[in-house]
Design a protein around this motif. Structure first.
Motif, PDB file in Angstrom:
ATOM      1  N   GLN A   1       0.829  -1.204   0.000  1.00 29.49           N
ATOM      2  CA  GLN A   1       0.000   0.000   0.000  1.00 29.49           C
ATOM      3  C   GLN A   1       0.864   1.254   0.000  1.00 29.49           C
ATOM      4  O   GLN A   1       0.604   2.205  -0.748  1.00 29.49           O
ATOM      5  N   THR A   2       1.904   1.249   0.831  1.00 29.61           N
ATOM      6  CA  THR A   2       2.803   2.399   0.891  1.00 29.61           C
ATOM      7  C   THR A   2       3.495   2.614  -0.445  1.00 29.61           C
ATOM      8  O   THR A   2       3.593   3.739  -0.944  1.00 29.61           O
TER       9      THR A   2
ATOM     10  N   ARG B   1      -0.167   6.754 -15.718  1.00 26.85           N
ATOM     11  CA  ARG B   1      -0.446   5.999 -14.485  1.00 26.85           C
ATOM     12  C   ARG B   1      -0.266   4.498 -14.704  1.00 26.85           C
ATOM     13  O   ARG B   1       0.204   3.787 -13.815  1.00 26.85           O
ATOM     14  N   VAL B   2      -0.626   4.004 -15.882  1.00 24.91           N
ATOM     15  CA  VAL B   2      -0.382   2.601 -16.216  1.00 24.91           C
ATOM     16  C   VAL B   2       1.121   2.322 -16.171  1.00 24.91           C
ATOM     17  O   VAL B   2       1.580   1.327 -15.600  1.00 24.91           O
ATOM     18  N   GLN B   3       1.891   3.194 -16.819  1.00 20.30           N
ATOM     19  CA  GLN B   3       3.345   3.052 -16.847  1.00 20.30           C
ATOM     20  C   GLN B   3       3.952   2.898 -15.459  1.00 20.30           C
ATOM     21  O   GLN B   3       4.678   1.936 -15.182  1.00 20.30           O
ATOM     22  N   VAL B   4       3.684   3.870 -14.607  1.00 17.27           N
ATOM     23  CA  VAL B   4       4.349   3.880 -13.303  1.00 17.27           C
ATOM     24  C   VAL B   4       3.865   2.738 -12.420  1.00 17.27           C
ATOM     25  O   VAL B   4       4.619   2.249 -11.569  1.00 17.27           O
ATOM     26  N   ASN B   5       2.626   2.281 -12.608  1.00 19.98           N
ATOM     27  CA  ASN B   5       2.158   1.131 -11.836  1.00 19.98           C
ATOM     28  C   ASN B   5       2.858  -0.146 -12.277  1.00 19.98           C
ATOM     29  O   ASN B   5       3.252  -0.966 -11.442  1.00 19.98           O
TER      30      ASN B   5
ATOM     31  N   ARG C   1       5.528  -1.929  -9.819  1.00 16.87           N
ATOM     32  CA  ARG C   1       5.286  -3.312  -9.382  1.00 16.87           C
ATOM     33  C   ARG C   1       6.503  -4.184  -9.681  1.00 16.87           C
ATOM     34  O   ARG C   1       6.913  -5.004  -8.862  1.00 16.87           O
ATOM     35  N   HIS C   2       7.114  -4.008 -10.851  1.00 16.04           N
ATOM     36  CA  HIS C   2       8.312  -4.775 -11.200  1.00 16.04           C
ATOM     37  C   HIS C   2       9.455  -4.468 -10.234  1.00 16.04           C
ATOM     38  O   HIS C   2      10.124  -5.381  -9.748  1.00 16.04           O
ATOM     39  N   LEU C   3       9.673  -3.204  -9.965  1.00  7.58           N
ATOM     40  CA  LEU C   3      10.765  -2.825  -9.080  1.00  7.58           C
ATOM     41  C   LEU C   3      10.550  -3.328  -7.664  1.00  7.58           C
ATOM     42  O   LEU C   3      11.489  -3.768  -6.991  1.00  7.58           O
ATOM     43  N   TYR C   4       9.300  -3.277  -7.209  1.00  4.12           N
ATOM     44  CA  TYR C   4       9.008  -3.752  -5.849  1.00  4.12           C
ATOM     45  C   TYR C   4       9.249  -5.255  -5.748  1.00  4.12           C
ATOM     46  O   TYR C   4       9.875  -5.745  -4.805  1.00  4.12           O
ATOM     47  N   ILE C   5       8.752  -5.998  -6.739  1.00  2.13           N
ATOM     48  CA  ILE C   5       8.908  -7.455  -6.700  1.00  2.13           C
ATOM     49  C   ILE C   5      10.382  -7.832  -6.800  1.00  2.13           C
ATOM     50  O   ILE C   5      10.868  -8.716  -6.087  1.00  2.13           O
ATOM     51  N   ASP C   6      11.122  -7.151  -7.691  1.00  2.00           N
ATOM     52  CA  ASP C   6      12.547  -7.448  -7.831  1.00  2.00           C
ATOM     53  C   ASP C   6      13.301  -7.175  -6.538  1.00  2.00           C
ATOM     54  O   ASP C   6      14.161  -7.949  -6.121  1.00  2.00           O
ATOM     55  N   THR C   7      12.971  -6.054  -5.904  1.00  2.00           N
ATOM     56  CA  THR C   7      13.636  -5.716  -4.645  1.00  2.00           C
ATOM     57  C   THR C   7      13.267  -6.716  -3.556  1.00  2.00           C
ATOM     58  O   THR C   7      14.118  -7.161  -2.782  1.00  2.00           O
ATOM     59  N   ALA C   8      11.970  -7.083  -3.490  1.00  2.00           N
ATOM     60  CA  ALA C   8      11.521  -8.034  -2.464  1.00  2.00           C
ATOM     61  C   ALA C   8      12.189  -9.394  -2.633  1.00  2.00           C
ATOM     62  O   ALA C   8      12.473 -10.090  -1.668  1.00  2.00           O
ATOM     63  N   ARG C   9      12.460  -9.753  -3.874  1.00  2.00           N
ATOM     64  CA  ARG C   9      13.104 -11.049  -4.136  1.00  2.00           C
ATOM     65  C   ARG C   9      14.619 -10.962  -4.052  1.00  2.00           C
ATOM     66  O   ARG C   9      15.320 -11.951  -4.220  1.00  2.00           O
TER      67      ARG C   9
ATOM     68  N   TYR D   1      -2.026  -2.752 -10.081  1.00  2.00           N
ATOM     69  CA  TYR D   1      -0.825  -2.851  -9.262  1.00  2.00           C
ATOM     70  C   TYR D   1      -0.769  -4.187  -8.510  1.00  2.00           C
ATOM     71  O   TYR D   1       0.305  -4.784  -8.368  1.00  2.00           O
ATOM     72  N   ALA D   2      -1.938  -4.641  -8.075  1.00  2.00           N
ATOM     73  CA  ALA D   2      -1.968  -5.871  -7.266  1.00  2.00           C
ATOM     74  C   ALA D   2      -1.785  -7.121  -8.091  1.00  2.00           C
ATOM     75  O   ALA D   2      -1.182  -8.095  -7.645  1.00  2.00           O
TER      76      ALA D   2
END
Length: 371
Positions: A57-58, A141-145, A149-157, A364-365
């Motif tokens: 969410q953040t 908005r589509v672009q940045v979402n 999402r890619h950057l968040y998942i890559d960082t989380a992994r 995003y989800a």
């Protein structure tokens, strides 16, 4: 030996019961420990899940702020510049003013041709501004979402970090992908203008300059132009104004427009750029995006009509004013559509639509819903 046998014979039942009780107690203890461990593990999983949701969410809210404060303002500014350059009506209005002040400088036929041209281009400009502003704000908005999402998942992994200097996608790829927001202004504008002008010419061919226009009729005319434009070609022909066919073509176009586009000899991985562009194209071509685009366009046009209604003043608005007299207002409203996003009430209207908010939350989800 006999005493042991006698003891066993007399007490074996008690021994069996005691052993059974002890065994059962041990089993129950193990079950209890296992249950407690499962409960603990479950609580940790729930806590981790809640933490992940909070982080998502953040991050989601952060991504929206990036879109609103950085990417979109630049894209809208460039769009406004291109529309002003390509649909500059000052030459026509100056000629008409000259003809009014010096009657002998223009023939009646020339005046009529100039007024007809002004009519077509005025509606071309406002219809293009409605469409381009709406779709570009949704597209960014589509672009940045997708990127977020890619950057968040890559960082989380643990696959990457935005601070990793050795990752060419992190250093260049994000900029390159976000730079496609200018594709409409750089490469799609000429074709977009031609097709919207063709739609405007078709819709306006039976509308005379002396015909009375009110907000309702003006709204209907703009909607007809937009619908006519959207019906041209294939069902998603308009996507080609926003995105190139593939990453290679985009890379070539970008290279010809700048000798040092990347600022480095290290180029981003084109397969990653192609993946991001393919996902973006899939979202834009989806029925869900088509739905929010229609809803957004309708709400923007409705808001425009409220402004026209306020400006008409004096008399009965329902009677309207001659189309020729309305054209300067049409041009003025077209300019207000391309104001800077923080002051642009039409962009604010689009952002606040419940359907739009839900769409980007789902995007995003779960990107898989759109592929």
């Amino acid at each position: 030996m006999l005493s042991l046998r006698d003891f066993w014979r007399r007490h074996k039942r008690k021994v069996f019961v005691s052993v059974g009780i002890l065994g059962s107690g041990y089993v129950l203890y193990k079950v209890y420990v296992a249950h407690k461990q499962r409960s603990f593990d479950l609580e940790r999983e729930l806590e981790a899940d809640e933490l992940l949701k909070a982080q998502l969410q953040t991050h989601f809210e952060s991504i929206q702020r990036i879109s609103d404060s950085t990417t979109l303002p630049y894209a809208i500014h460039y769009l406004r510049t291109r529309v002003s350059e390509e649909l500059d009506l000052s030459y026509i209005t100056e000629r008409l003013m000259q003809g009014k002040g010096q009657p002998n400088t223009l023939t009646q036929k020339e005046k009529l041709e100039l007024w007809e041209r002004l009519k077509i281009l005025s509606f071309t400009r406002i219809s293009l501004s409605v469409w381009a502003m709406t779709v570009l704000s949704l597209y960014v908005r589509v672009q940045v979402n997708i990127l977020g999402r890619h950057l968040y998942i890559d960082t989380a992994r643990g696959l990457g970090s935005s601070h990793d200097e050795n990752d060419p996608f992190d250093r260049h790829g994000q900029h390159e992908f976000l730079a496609t927001a200018d594709y409409l202004s750089n490469y799609g504008m000429n074709s977009l203008i031609q097709n919207i002008e063709r739609a405007a010419t078709e819709v306006l061919k039976e509308k005379q300059l002396r015909d009375p226009f009110n907000s309702a009729r003006l709204r209907k005319t703009i909607i007809q132009i937009l619908e006519s434009f959207m019906s041209m070609g294939g069902p998603h022909h308009w996507v080609t104004y926003l995105l190139p066919e593939n990453a290679i073509i985009y890379r070539q176009l970008a290279a010809t427009s700048s000798n040092d586009f990347y600022g480095s000899s290290v180029l981003p991985d084109i397969s990653r750029l192609e993946q991001l562009m393919a996902e973006t194209r899939a979202v834009l071509s989806s029925a869900d995006f088509g739905n929010i685009m229609k809803i957004s366009l309708k709400n923007v046009v409705d808001a425009l009509m409220e402004d026209i209604g306020l400006q008409e003043g004096g008399g009965e608005p329902s009677l309207g004013v001659p189309l020729a007299k309305l054209l300067p207002r049409v041009v003025q409203l077209g300019s207000s559509l391309l104001e800077e996003p923080s002051r642009n009430k039409f962009i604010q209207i689009i952002r606040s639509l419940p359907e739009v908010e839900l769409f980007y939350t789902l995007l995003y989800a779960n990107m898989a819903l759109f592929c």
